[in-house]
Design an enzyme around this catalytic site. Structure first.
Site, PDB file in Angstrom:
ATOM      1  N   HIS A 132     -58.645 -87.102 -32.482  1.00 54.48           N
ATOM      2  CA  HIS A 132     -60.020 -87.048 -32.985  1.00 54.48           C
ATOM      3  C   HIS A 132     -60.057 -87.342 -34.470  1.00 54.48           C
ATOM      4  CE1 HIS A 132     -58.387 -82.951 -33.210  1.00 54.48           C
ATOM      5  NE2 HIS A 132     -59.214 -82.713 -34.210  1.00 54.48           N
ATOM      6  N   HIS A 152     -62.253 -86.829 -37.862  1.00 54.67           N
ATOM      7  CA  HIS A 152     -63.312 -86.043 -38.496  1.00 54.67           C
ATOM      8  C   HIS A 152     -64.128 -86.934 -39.423  1.00 54.67           C
ATOM      9  CE1 HIS A 152     -61.638 -81.934 -37.631  1.00 54.67           C
ATOM     10  NE2 HIS A 152     -60.526 -82.638 -37.516  1.00 54.67           N
TER      11      HIS A 152
END
Ligand SMILES: [Zn+2]
Length: 139
Positions: free
Chosen positions: A99, A101
């Protein structure tokens, strides 16, 4: 992956505040935001490491991330943003599903990202490191 919280979010088994989604990626608000508007860009498929995410999906992540970041800046009044991707536990990756950010930033937001500089002993050490990296580059 059965026990992965981000896979459950992608599948709709756990609710999330979805900003954007397409056939490859999902973007949603982080549940523990560093600043308001902090979002996560995740591939739909489970990959622990960004390095194992197929290149077309990585490209989609990075294609959309600046567009999402602009929307977040406009919505929050932020002046800038950080992209942060922690790969591996030692790098601070908590959820084992790759992921990225997007953290909106403002001058006086009080966010202090850890930073330091580790100098090379000398030019030879730096050049050896440069050579090692280039030898192992697989592109
Ligand atoms: Zn997953």
């Amino acid at each position: 992956m059965k026990d992965c919280i981000f896979c459950k979010i992608v599948a709709g088994e756990i609710p999330a505040d979805r900003i954007y989604e397409d056939d490859m990626i999902l973007v949603f608000l982080d549940i523990a935001p560093i600043n308001k508007g902090h979002a996560l860009v995740v591939p739909r498929g489970h990959h622990h490491s960004i390095c194992s995410v197929p290149s077309d999906i990585r490209a989609r992540m990075m294609e959309r991330a600046p567009e999402i970041a602009i929307a977040i800046m406009r919505a929050t009044g932020a002046d800038g943003f950080n992209f942060m991707l922690s790969n591996g536990t030692c790098a601070g990756q908590i959820v084992p599903h790759a992921h990225l950010h997007i953290i909106p930033r403002s001058p006086a937001d009080g966010v202090v990202l850890p930073a330091r500089s580790v100098p090379y002993e000398n030019a030879d050490e730096k050049h050896e490191m440069l050579a090692k990296i280039r030898e192992r580059l697989a592109v």
